[in-house]
Design a protein around this motif. Structure first.
Motif, PDB file in Angstrom:
ATOM      1  N   PHE A  96      42.151  41.261  43.334  1.00 17.38           N
ATOM      2  CA  PHE A  96      42.907  40.301  42.525  1.00 17.38           C
ATOM      3  C   PHE A  96      43.339  40.922  41.209  1.00 17.38           C
ATOM      4  O   PHE A  96      44.389  40.634  40.681  1.00 17.38           O
ATOM      5  CB  PHE A  96      42.018  39.092  42.195  1.00 17.38           C
ATOM      6  CG  PHE A  96      41.958  38.033  43.264  1.00 17.38           C
ATOM      7  CD1 PHE A  96      42.720  38.127  44.407  1.00 17.38           C
ATOM      8  CD2 PHE A  96      41.139  36.921  43.099  1.00 17.38           C
ATOM      9  CE1 PHE A  96      42.665  37.136  45.385  1.00 17.38           C
ATOM     10  CE2 PHE A  96      41.073  35.921  44.059  1.00 17.38           C
ATOM     11  CZ  PHE A  96      41.838  36.028  45.202  1.00 17.38           C
ATOM     12  N   LYS A  97      42.465  41.788  40.658  1.00 15.71           N
ATOM     13  CA  LYS A  97      42.682  42.233  39.278  1.00 15.71           C
ATOM     14  C   LYS A  97      43.750  43.323  39.186  1.00 15.71           C
ATOM     15  O   LYS A  97      44.563  43.333  38.281  1.00 15.71           O
ATOM     16  CB  LYS A  97      41.374  42.742  38.688  1.00 15.71           C
ATOM     17  CG  LYS A  97      40.421  41.603  38.383  1.00 15.71           C
ATOM     18  CD  LYS A  97      39.446  41.942  37.286  1.00 15.71           C
ATOM     19  CE  LYS A  97      38.591  40.725  36.956  1.00 15.71           C
ATOM     20  NZ  LYS A  97      37.213  40.859  37.382  1.00 15.71           N
ATOM     21  N   GLY A 100      46.876  42.455  42.785  1.00 21.16           N
ATOM     22  CA  GLY A 100      47.017  41.200  43.526  1.00 21.16           C
ATOM     23  C   GLY A 100      47.079  41.431  45.021  1.00 21.16           C
ATOM     24  O   GLY A 100      47.677  40.644  45.757  1.00 21.16           O
ATOM     25  N   LEU A 522      47.332  34.411  39.961  1.00 19.94           N
ATOM     26  CA  LEU A 522      46.143  35.143  39.535  1.00 19.94           C
ATOM     27  C   LEU A 522      45.989  35.069  38.018  1.00 19.94           C
ATOM     28  O   LEU A 522      46.908  35.437  37.283  1.00 19.94           O
ATOM     29  CB  LEU A 522      46.218  36.593  40.036  1.00 19.94           C
ATOM     30  CG  LEU A 522      46.385  36.683  41.572  1.00 19.94           C
ATOM     31  CD1 LEU A 522      46.532  38.117  42.034  1.00 19.94           C
ATOM     32  CD2 LEU A 522      45.221  36.017  42.318  1.00 19.94           C
ATOM     33  N   GLY A 527      41.060  37.162  36.485  1.00 17.00           N
ATOM     34  CA  GLY A 527      41.405  37.704  37.796  1.00 17.00           C
ATOM     35  C   GLY A 527      40.949  36.770  38.904  1.00 17.00           C
ATOM     36  O   GLY A 527      40.435  37.204  39.931  1.00 17.00           O
ATOM     37  N   TYR A 528      41.131  35.472  38.692  1.00 19.11           N
ATOM     38  CA  TYR A 528      40.782  34.469  39.700  1.00 19.11           C
ATOM     39  C   TYR A 528      42.058  33.907  40.312  1.00 19.11           C
ATOM     40  O   TYR A 528      43.132  33.991  39.724  1.00 19.11           O
ATOM     41  CB  TYR A 528      40.025  33.289  39.064  1.00 19.11           C
ATOM     42  CG  TYR A 528      38.643  33.599  38.549  1.00 19.11           C
ATOM     43  CD1 TYR A 528      37.972  34.776  38.902  1.00 19.11           C
ATOM     44  CD2 TYR A 528      38.000  32.701  37.703  1.00 19.11           C
ATOM     45  CE1 TYR A 528      36.702  35.039  38.425  1.00 19.11           C
ATOM     46  CE2 TYR A 528      36.720  32.969  37.214  1.00 19.11           C
ATOM     47  CZ  TYR A 528      36.083  34.140  37.576  1.00 19.11           C
ATOM     48  OH  TYR A 528      34.827  34.394  37.103  1.00 19.11           O
ATOM     49  N   TYR A 529      41.890  33.246  41.460  1.00 24.51           N
ATOM     50  CA  TYR A 529      43.020  32.525  42.053  1.00 24.51           C
ATOM     51  C   TYR A 529      43.111  31.161  41.369  1.00 24.51           C
ATOM     52  O   TYR A 529      42.147  30.391  41.356  1.00 24.51           O
ATOM     53  CB  TYR A 529      42.816  32.350  43.571  1.00 24.51           C
ATOM     54  CG  TYR A 529      43.811  31.386  44.179  1.00 24.51           C
ATOM     55  CD1 TYR A 529      45.115  31.798  44.445  1.00 24.51           C
ATOM     56  CD2 TYR A 529      43.467  30.062  44.444  1.00 24.51           C
ATOM     57  CE1 TYR A 529      46.045  30.908  44.972  1.00 24.51           C
ATOM     58  CE2 TYR A 529      44.396  29.169  44.977  1.00 24.51           C
ATOM     59  CZ  TYR A 529      45.674  29.608  45.229  1.00 24.51           C
ATOM     60  OH  TYR A 529      46.600  28.723  45.743  1.00 24.51           O
TER      61      TYR A 529
END
Ligand code: PRX
Length: 690
Positions: A96-97, A100, A522, A527-529
């Motif tokens: 994610f970070k 993506g 993101l 760095g979360y959804y």
């Protein structure tokens, strides 16, 4: 030609997780679950499988396993639910970070259509097509669906469709639509189903963005007793697009002459072989794209891939709906939406159960339509939207009471928050207080159900209107909207809902726009959804989803961006500018209210303008996007930097007052607010006198 034999993959071994042989829970009589019963204690000595009996009985253990060893957990889930041609050796390569990137089971190979068809008993019923015409249904067995799918797949190949090509499907919910989706999956083409209620412009926009070379449609389609001229709409859309090479037409209601690039589906399909070997696809090959609305810009084409998606929807379909082989599962969503893809089609078919294709509407020919169908087909699980439930409860209790609903065991809700009255009515008058009501939260982006009362809570603990707890492996946190800090668990609080770790069925990207995907979903801080939804968390870490945090409106479970509707309104030649907000609605959940400023020389009457603007919206998007009310104002409230303050418009429309508007220090021209208040109140008065 025989279909290729499956390579059965082995299960992961670890100190805790042993190779499962016979789960004690495989007994079909073990339908209920309780975390403290004898069965549960016995099962602790046994290896942990991820079938529903095991998960129900050992829920806490499964959650811990998923949290502590996510790769092993997801790998086991994918191995249990999917038959792989080539087993995967890598599990999760998502980041994610960094960029993506989301990638699951990357070197595995499978064929999705084979998983949904070939591995099941040919004689058992795959589909029950509940036609629009009342009391008319048709059974399709797994064998028949496989044959049809292979024939459609050969047809697609003959029409020049190859792996990676996009095929737009503009059809009602019917067997040929399912066979076309599965035929695309068989040959690796990417299907893009467009809800057959969208206008020619909306369809053309999607065809063009996807660069589809083939459109599959029907001549006409009845819906709620009304005829929808699908082919005419497709013809118009094709004129607006430069990429379509062929239109494959199913003559649903009779023979019409086809011309130009049209191809008669039945004629073509009838000439094809009913056999086709299922080629191996990579786990990360795209399976489909589906357009959905965001808070800004045009609808985005979310891309879902094959292995992780299929495994997750099959697994969650089992966990949440708790079916038994031979059950009849009725998800009454249209195949044009993600619910139709993940549960009506892929989840149910991967599990080899009977799934109902509901082509009609809940009120046609009368409000007993669902209940008559439940009795006639012996439906065991019903999965519906709160809007439909609200509209049916308004018609009174006599309709469900006329029918035998004793076959029902699970009642699902999806797509929007379900209010207490609707939940209780569903439970009492449909479920007779003996069914499990599962309010399931998820999104087009998540691919599958993320939060649901089952398997998370003993059924006695389900709290009305609460989606309860995330499924094992799904890690949810709330973020403070102002400070962006993560809120602690175990305390009652509200916040923006995020998911901290990738999961196998999440959308991989936005078609042709990965940067937009990263920017939209993101979070920079963690760095979360970012789900875009607000939620309430209880001390027990149960969740209730309270609504959107952005400019997305949910009308009867249909997602729309305010900017999409504004863009459509602005196309009227007399409109200078528009702003759209949502208000609560007793049946639809939310409704649209539009504020419009007109060009100086406009001399058309307001009622006429209203009709014309509604027609433009219907033409550009669909009739469900039409506002409840259109207010013509001389000025819109804006910030000094020129942004329209929709928050103020929303407040005025719900309270009718110009006080308590919150912080209005950035308002450029405070008199604009009074103009809006006066217009709204005048219209309300006029409407009362009508
Ligand atoms: O706001 C949430 C709402 O529907 C949105 C997702 O819409 P869509 O992508 O069209 O998918 C709908 C079907 C999965 C979410 O962001 N939503 C969905 N389910 C629920 C819900 N809101 C409250 N409770 C739910 N159970």
């Amino acid at each position: 030609m025989k279909s290729r034999s499956f390579i059965r993959s082995s299960f992961i071994s670890s100190p805790n997780i042993k190779v499962p042989k016979n789960c004690c829970c495989s007994s079909i009589t073990c339908k209920r679950f309780s975390s403290s019963n004898q069965h549960s204690r016995n099962s602790r000595a046994n290896p942990l499988t991820l079938d529903r009996h095991s998960v129900y009985n050992r829920y806490e253990e499964v959650v811990k396993y998923a949290r502590d060893e996510p790769d092993k957990f997801w790998a086991q889930m994918a191995r249990e639910k999917v038959t792989w041609h080539k087993p995967f050796s890598v599990v999760n390569e998502s980041d994610f970070k960094k960029d993506g990137r989301v990638r699951w089971f990357g070197d595995g190979q499978l064929n999705v259509s084979e998983n949904c068809l070939d591995r099941h008993d040919r004689d058992s019923v795959a589909l029950i097509w509940e036609k629009d015409e009342p009391r008319q249904h048709q059974h399709v067995t797994y064998g028949e669906l496989l044959d049809l799918t292979c024939q459609v797949a050969h047809t697609l190949l003959q029409l020049g469709v190859s792996k990676g090509d996009r095929v737009v499907i503009y059809l009602p919910t019917c067997p040929i639509a399912i066979a076309t989706m599965l035929a695309c999956a068989r040959i690796g083409a990417i299907h893009c189903v467009v809800f057959a209620g969208f206008s020619a412009s909306a369809l053309a926009q999607r065809i063009n963005d996807a660069g589809a070379k083939l459109v599959v449609t029907a001549d006409r389609s009845p819906r709620g007793g009304k005829m929808i001229e699908l082919k005419k709409i497709v013809d118009e859309a094709v004129k607006m697009s430069g990429c379509v090479e062929k239109v494959l037409v199913w003559q649903r209601l009779g023979k019409k002459d086809l011309k130009g690039i049209d191809v008669d589906l039945e004629k073509e399909v009838g000439n094809q072989s009913k056999e086709m070997e299922a080629p191996s696809m990579n786990a990360e090959d795209p399976l489909f794209m589906l357009y959905t609305s965001g808070s800004t810009g045009k609808p985005k084409g979310l891309v879902h891939t094959s292995g992780g998606y299929l495994a997750y929807v099959a697994w969650t379909h089992e966990m949440v709906f708790n079916w038994t082989k031979g059950d009849v599962f009725a998800c009454v969503a249209d195949i044009g939406w993600i619910t139709g893809h993940s549960y009506l089609a892929y989840g149910a078919l991967a599990n080899g159960i009977t799934t109902v294709l509901f082509e009609s509407t809940p009120l046609y020919p009368d409000p007993g339509r669902y209940w008559e169908m439940v009795e006639r087909l012996g439906v065991n699980q019903l999965y519906a939207a709160p809007t439909a439930i609200r509209s049916l409860l308004k018609k009174g209790d006599s309709y469900p009471h006329q029918y035998d609903l004793s076959s029902l065991r699970t009642l699902g809700s999806v797509g929007e928050p379900i209010n207490t009255e609707a939940w209780l009515w569903y439970n009492e008058h449909v479920g007779h207080n003996r069914c499990t009501v599962v309010d399931t939260w998820w999104q087009t982006e998540t691919g599958g159900i993320m939060i649901s009362p089952r398997p998370s809570a003993p059924e006695a603990e389900i709290i009305p209107t609460m989606a309860m707890r995330p499924l094992p492996g799904v890690e949810v946190v709330l973020i403070d909207p102002l400070t962006k800090e993560e809120l602690p668990k175990g305390v009652a609080t509200d916040g923006d809902m995020c998911i901290t770790r990738p999961w196998p069925s999440m959308a991989r990207t936005i078609w042709k726009d990965h940067n937009r995907y990263v920017d939209t979903y993101l979070t920079k801080e963690h760095g979360y959804y970012l789900t875009g939804d607000e939620a309430h968390q209880t001390e027990e870490n149960y969740y209730r989803i309270t609504g959107r945090m952005d400019d997305v409106i949910n009308i009867s479970g249909h997602r729309l961006g305010t900017s999409e509707v504004e863009d459509a309104i602005d196309q009227h030649p007399q409109v200078s500018e528009s702003a759209v907000v949502s208000i609560p609605h007793s049946i639809k959940g939310e409704a649209i209210v539009a504020f419009v400023t007109l060009k100086d020389n406009c001399s058309i009457e307001e009622t006429q303008l209203e009709t014309e603007i509604n027609a433009v919206i219907k033409k550009e998007i669909a009739s469900f996007a039409q506002p409840e009310n259109i207010h013509f104002v001389s000025n819109l409230p804006r910030t000094r930097s020129g942004k329209i303050m929709r928050r103020i418009l929303k407040k005025v429309i719900t309270t009718g007052a110009s006080e308590d508007l919150g912080d209005i220090s950035t308002l450029a021209d405070p008199s604009a607010v009074q103009t809006v208040v006066d217009t709204v109140n005048k219209k309300k008065k006029n409407d009362l006198h009508k």
